[in-house]
Scaffold this motif. Sequence first.
Motif: not given
Length: 691
Positions: A510, A518, A566
């Motif tokens: 991320a 994530f 996500r």
Amino acid sequence: MTLPLSHCCRSAALWLVAAAPALAQPAKPARPADYPIQAVSFTRVKLADNFWLPRLKTNTEVTIPASFQRCEATNRVKNFEMAAARTGKFATIFPFDDTDIYKTLEGAAYSLQLYPDEKLDQYMDALIAKVAAAQEPDGYLYTARTIDPAHPHDWAGPERWVKERELSHELYNAGHLYEAAVAHYEATGKKTLLTIALKNADLVCSVFGPGKRAVAPGHEIVEMGLVKLYRVTGKPEYLRTARFFLEQRGQHSGYDAKSPDPWRNGSYWQDHQPVVAQKEAVGHAVRAEYLYSAMADVAALTGDQRMLAAVDSIWQNMVGKKLYVTGGTGAVPGGERFGGNYELPNATAYNETCAAVANVYWNQRMFLLHGEAKYIDVLEKVLYNGLISGVGLDGKSFFYSNALQIKNSASFPQTEPQRAGWFDCSCCPTNLARLFPALPGYVYAQRGRDVYANLFISGTTDLTVDKQAVRVTQQHNYPWDGQLKFTVSPATATEFNLLLRLPGWARGEALPSDLYRFADAPAAPAIGIRVNGQPVRYAMRNGYAVLARKWRKNDVVELVLPMDVRQVLANPRVVDNQGKVALQRGPLVYCAEWKDNNGKASNLLVPAATAFTARYQPAELNGIVQLTATVPAVQVDAGSNSISTARQTLTAIPYYAWANRGPGEMTVWFPARILDVDLVTRPALQAEQKK
């Protein structure tokens, strides 16, 4: 850049004779060092992109004309006219208002490369003539003093430069002048604005330096501007003075190092320590990121390893502890500054739009230093989220600050709930006006036979690799679609390395730190690469897929990136986001807005198992991929004095698109489950109860 406390030589003729040869044929100075990687110039990249090109066209047709018009209507142009006449009274509020003209000129210059416009070009020529007329014979250019030297602006001080450390912004004005001048010269070949800038820079270099006047400029950017002038002219004094300004930080004896107050200890101005000793992103975020950009420039050009180590450490601190999930920086409204580590509140997030612009500049430089994809990952996060959120889809309404939560409650602290057309301090609109048309210069970079494809923006670039002409064309529908196509066409078969950035978000990361992650990082993200229809093996280098081969005309590379929705989790030390999730698809962070969710956004829950559907909606917000899911929503029944949850559809839109349909609730972070209920009595109700 805002209010510093509450918010925001030789004769001209001889100089022109001496400078003319260098301007006609810019020198190529022998430098001890430079960025090992060089960005491909914006003049060599032609965009044809469905996402960015309409934004650049709106910037050209709406934002830049509106900015010039507002500079006229708010008397910013009049200040230059009065300075030329040496009579009148400074007609705007802040002494840095001159820079709104410089930044708009810079944006217009870049824009002429995209959209040639004779009328705009002529207007710019006339405006530059007014700037030239306002310049004093020795090169000084600062309308807040020149109009009436006996009665200058209160922030300017009785003499030149005496309040530069705190208030005057004389060198800040100069820095934006230099940046505009270089852009205008590179885009048009004209020397008119560059001549003004060089005359001013020669004055600055004659005044400041070892054995002369010393100051750490209160609002950094002159350092970046001087480096750009050095690159154009090869004049070493410009680089030396830029470095001198950097090295003056932390030298002022008037601060109280023990005070926690950032103005008293100097950290508001990043003046609390020498730059080589600084390890943490502190103070006013825009000033800071301009400083860090200049540190990268000077470290690259001088080989200063201590400065390089310092800027590396500061970047790690910012990305690891002080960056919002949207790429915004500057958590604290008081002073528009970085807060402490993990201090990232949502409702009061300041995230000045100018800080997003500065963060793009800084991360581009960090990439050019190190060649690591993580810097472009952060740059991309800023571009697609916290930067373009700063301007409305109409191109003429803006956010100064960019909150991550808006709640309809008089007792709920928050920043701006809707955009405005202009501000008394209008640094953000004009900063956007100059950043957008410069975007082509961020797409590609090159180091010898390594060609980096950094941003996924459709268009064409023409490069030279080993003295061979090479054309690279991108064709895709990013950021909505992860199917990317690159066509490589060398004039003759040529060996080189094409480096495709594999974004961190596509590799299960991320952010290049543990600040965000994530919730469900897959073991093997579905990234595929084909060349001429055949799957290929590739080496990974610093986040790039390295495709090393002899390229032939019309070779086609296809890159497939996963575009799953996500859930993002914040580091537990980010108190505001404990037990919450954010939503991301591709590079885009999403939010829920009142318009799509029964008039509210603060009552929505997103449990861990929530499944989202992504669907392109061409009629919504100029075309977006919209996310929907069925989630629990908290319902308050005033009649029965009860609270319950009910299933409803959550609709999420890209964060950048919020506040284009009127003011109302918005949130980026969603509780995953109910852990507690806060009973807040509204002030109006409290008053009623006291009667």
